[in-house]
Design an enzyme around this catalytic site. Structure first.
Site, PDB file in Angstrom:
ATOM      1  N   ARG A  87    -123.986  75.334 -46.038  1.00 32.89           N
ATOM      2  CA  ARG A  87    -123.874  73.878 -46.160  1.00 32.89           C
ATOM      3  C   ARG A  87    -122.392  73.483 -46.205  1.00 32.89           C
ATOM      4  O   ARG A  87    -121.962  72.552 -45.544  1.00 32.89           O
ATOM      5  CB  ARG A  87    -124.586  73.389 -47.434  1.00 32.89           C
ATOM      6  CG  ARG A  87    -126.102  73.432 -47.329  1.00 32.89           C
ATOM      7  CD  ARG A  87    -126.765  72.727 -48.497  1.00 32.89           C
ATOM      8  NE  ARG A  87    -126.972  73.581 -49.661  1.00 32.89           N
ATOM      9  CZ  ARG A  87    -128.058  74.321 -49.884  1.00 32.89           C
ATOM     10  NH1 ARG A  87    -129.039  74.310 -49.014  1.00 32.89           N
ATOM     11  NH2 ARG A  87    -128.175  75.055 -50.966  1.00 32.89           N
ATOM     12  N   PHE A 121    -136.643  70.953 -40.101  1.00 33.43           N
ATOM     13  CA  PHE A 121    -137.089  71.852 -41.177  1.00 33.43           C
ATOM     14  C   PHE A 121    -136.203  71.563 -42.401  1.00 33.43           C
ATOM     15  O   PHE A 121    -135.580  72.456 -42.975  1.00 33.43           O
ATOM     16  CB  PHE A 121    -136.978  73.324 -40.763  1.00 33.43           C
ATOM     17  CG  PHE A 121    -137.639  73.664 -39.450  1.00 33.43           C
ATOM     18  CD1 PHE A 121    -138.999  73.939 -39.402  1.00 33.43           C
ATOM     19  CD2 PHE A 121    -136.912  73.695 -38.270  1.00 33.43           C
ATOM     20  CE1 PHE A 121    -139.611  74.249 -38.193  1.00 33.43           C
ATOM     21  CE2 PHE A 121    -137.519  74.001 -37.060  1.00 33.43           C
ATOM     22  CZ  PHE A 121    -138.859  74.280 -37.017  1.00 33.43           C
ATOM     23  N   ASN A 135    -144.448  67.859 -37.457  1.00 34.42           N
ATOM     24  CA  ASN A 135    -144.197  69.225 -37.007  1.00 34.42           C
ATOM     25  C   ASN A 135    -142.990  69.193 -36.063  1.00 34.42           C
ATOM     26  O   ASN A 135    -142.998  68.456 -35.076  1.00 34.42           O
ATOM     27  CB  ASN A 135    -145.452  69.705 -36.269  1.00 34.42           C
ATOM     28  CG  ASN A 135    -145.338  71.141 -35.832  1.00 34.42           C
ATOM     29  OD1 ASN A 135    -144.266  71.614 -35.443  1.00 34.42           O
ATOM     30  ND2 ASN A 135    -146.440  71.847 -35.882  1.00 34.42           N
ATOM     31  N   ASP A 188    -133.476  74.939 -39.099  1.00 32.56           N
ATOM     32  CA  ASP A 188    -133.575  75.974 -40.150  1.00 32.56           C
ATOM     33  C   ASP A 188    -135.051  76.294 -40.407  1.00 32.56           C
ATOM     34  O   ASP A 188    -135.583  75.998 -41.486  1.00 32.56           O
ATOM     35  CB  ASP A 188    -132.876  75.467 -41.420  1.00 32.56           C
ATOM     36  CG  ASP A 188    -132.825  76.527 -42.513  1.00 32.56           C
ATOM     37  OD1 ASP A 188    -133.015  77.715 -42.201  1.00 32.56           O
ATOM     38  OD2 ASP A 188    -132.591  76.155 -43.687  1.00 32.56           O
ATOM     39  N   ASP A 215    -139.863  67.392 -41.726  1.00 24.24           N
ATOM     40  CA  ASP A 215    -140.509  68.517 -42.414  1.00 24.24           C
ATOM     41  C   ASP A 215    -142.018  68.250 -42.472  1.00 24.24           C
ATOM     42  O   ASP A 215    -142.455  67.106 -42.429  1.00 24.24           O
ATOM     43  CB  ASP A 215    -139.961  68.688 -43.834  1.00 24.24           C
ATOM     44  CG  ASP A 215    -140.083  70.115 -44.344  1.00 24.24           C
ATOM     45  OD1 ASP A 215    -139.082  70.851 -44.340  1.00 24.24           O
ATOM     46  OD2 ASP A 215    -141.217  70.507 -44.732  1.00 24.24           O
ATOM     47  N   CYS A 230    -134.161  83.126 -40.446  1.00 24.57           N
ATOM     48  CA  CYS A 230    -134.194  83.867 -41.713  1.00 24.57           C
ATOM     49  C   CYS A 230    -135.156  85.046 -41.611  1.00 24.57           C
ATOM     50  O   CYS A 230    -135.586  85.588 -42.625  1.00 24.57           O
ATOM     51  CB  CYS A 230    -134.562  82.938 -42.871  1.00 24.57           C
ATOM     52  SG  CYS A 230    -136.198  82.222 -42.723  1.00 24.57           S
TER      53      CYS A 230
END
Ligand code: SAH
Length: 400
Positions: free
Chosen positions: A217, A233, A283, A304, A255, A344
């Site tokens: 960030r 996201f 979505n 993300d 989100d 991730c």
């Protein structure tokens, strides 16, 4: 003093000792010749090679394919209260040493194997502490850990949120409890980088906040502080706050979690950006297509997504998912717009993720300049002998 005595011996198959010698902390059932002794999940066992030579010591779970989680490679070391407390002290010292505690009162204090305590996560949110335990071994030490936390931090409350997937694989039930003090009466306010964030530590995702994105960030702030920002996201909208404080005009969060978006609205207000944030409950995969069809353009797109590759067999479909959203994002960007894109998924390497971005760029017919490489925040340490500890990767790109 409480001590966990060695109750069994795990003998490896011939030629399968390499990973243990290299101090990798996991022993899988496929490498094991035999388990001797009356061992129960969470007991301490010695691991020996095919000739019986001592290699390491760890917590066993005979019914898990990840059968031993190693704790020490020093035969003289006992698994006792001093051992556990020593690891906890080392965890806080490491974070102090690397400056991970500056500009924030929310941080990850213990990150499982990376801090020598397999299955233990401890996150601190101001006056509150959240614990997740996901192995039988660490469960035996919860009281010791609790005592240490109370002494060291004098928290208002310690909450156990043992609701991880890992726990199911270990054969443990989910558990939620207030281990000490009070539960927060509502959201907990944290301070990060000069901003305020409202965190739902009782019911939010992970332990409430994506602490692993803190360094990113900060590092992205100057790139994303520009024009119209699309934060995909978004969870509770943390990237949008950094963008708006650094020069962005407006930000849109997307989100699928209504609860997260409610907090995103709250976070915008808390930081004085209430009228510059829009929250879309949708979505991302379909919303990006809608934006494309409507001819919308953005100066910045942040992607993300949650972990798309959850096991080896899903790597291919995960790559297609990453490519899909990155390609759409590139198409939505104005010339020289900024794409901040993450994965991730531990199973997707940096190289593979870069290939996905490359492939999206080719299809989007845009030149993509990678200007920064991003990784998980420093309070989620990566251990050289344990590459699995590195999972978050990202790029800041200029899309020409
Ligand atoms: N960037 C955030 C963390 C994102 S975590 C931060 O820094 O706080 C991933 C988020 O994606 C979660 O909030 C989850 O609710 C959301 N999500 C998962 N699948 C989604 C989808 N298909 N479309 C939109 N949001 C999704």
């Amino acid at each position: 003093m409480k001590v966990q005595h060695v109750t069994g011996r795990v003998k490896l198959k011939r030629g399968r000792e390499r990973a243990v010698l290299n101090r990798h902390p996991w022993v899988f059932d496929g490498a094991i010749e035999s388990i001797d002794g009356d061992v129960h999940p969470g007991d301490v066992v010695d691991v020996v090679d095919a000739n019986g030579k001592w290699l390491a010591r760890g917590w066993v779970n005979p019914s898990s394919s990840l059968t031993v989680r190693l704790l020490t490679w020093d035969e003289s070391e006992r698994i006792d209260e001093d051992f556990i407390q020593g690891k906890l002290e080392a965890a806080i010292k490491l974070r102090e040493r690397i400056g991970a505690l500056s500009q924030t009162d929310a941080f990850r204090l213990v990150y499982s194997e990376s801090d020598g305590l397999p299955g233990l996560t401890i996150d601190v949110y101001g006056e509150f502490v959240v614990i997740q335990a996901s192995t039988h071994g660490i469960e035996r030490w919860l009281n010791t850990i609790l005592r240490w936390l109370i002494e060291r931090f004098s928290p208002s409350g310690i909450i156990e949120r043992s609701d991880t997937e890992e726990r199911h694989r270990e054969g443990l039930q989910e558990r939620f409890s207030i281990l000490y003090g009070n539960e927060p009466s509502g959201e907990v306010l944290i301070n990060e980088g000069g901003f305020k964030f409202a965190v739902d530590i009782l019911g939010g995702q992970k332990t409430g906040f994506y602490l692993d994105q803190r360094d990113n960030r900060r590092r992205c702030a100057s790139y994303i502080g520009c024009g119209r920002v699309l934060n995909c996201f978004s969870y509770t909208g943390s990237f949008a706050i950094y963008a708006l404080a650094n020069g962005a005009e407006v930000a849109t969060n997307i989100d699928t979690s209504e609860k997260a978006l409610r907090l995103a609205g709250r976070n915008a207000q808390l930081n004085g950006f209430g009228d510059r944030v829009t929250n879309i409950h949708s979505n991302v995969f379909s919303q990006l297509r809608r934006f494309r069809d409507d001819g919308e353009k953005f100066d910045v797109v942040i992607l993300d997504p949650p972990k798309l590759a959850t096991k080896k067999s899903t790597i291919g479909s995960a790559c297609r998912g990453y490519k899909d959203i990155n390609l759409l994002a590139m198409k939505l960007l104005k010339p020289n717009g900024v794409l901040v894109t993450f994965s991730c998924s531990g199973l997707i390497s940096n190289d593979l993720f870069q290939k996905v971005i490359f492939s999206a760029a080719v299809d989007a017919r845009r030149d993509v300049v990678i200007v920064e490489r991003l990784k998980q925040a420093r309070d989620h340490p990566v251990i050289a002998s344990f590459p699995e500890s590195e999972y978050l990767k990202g790029f800041v790109c200029i899309v020409r």
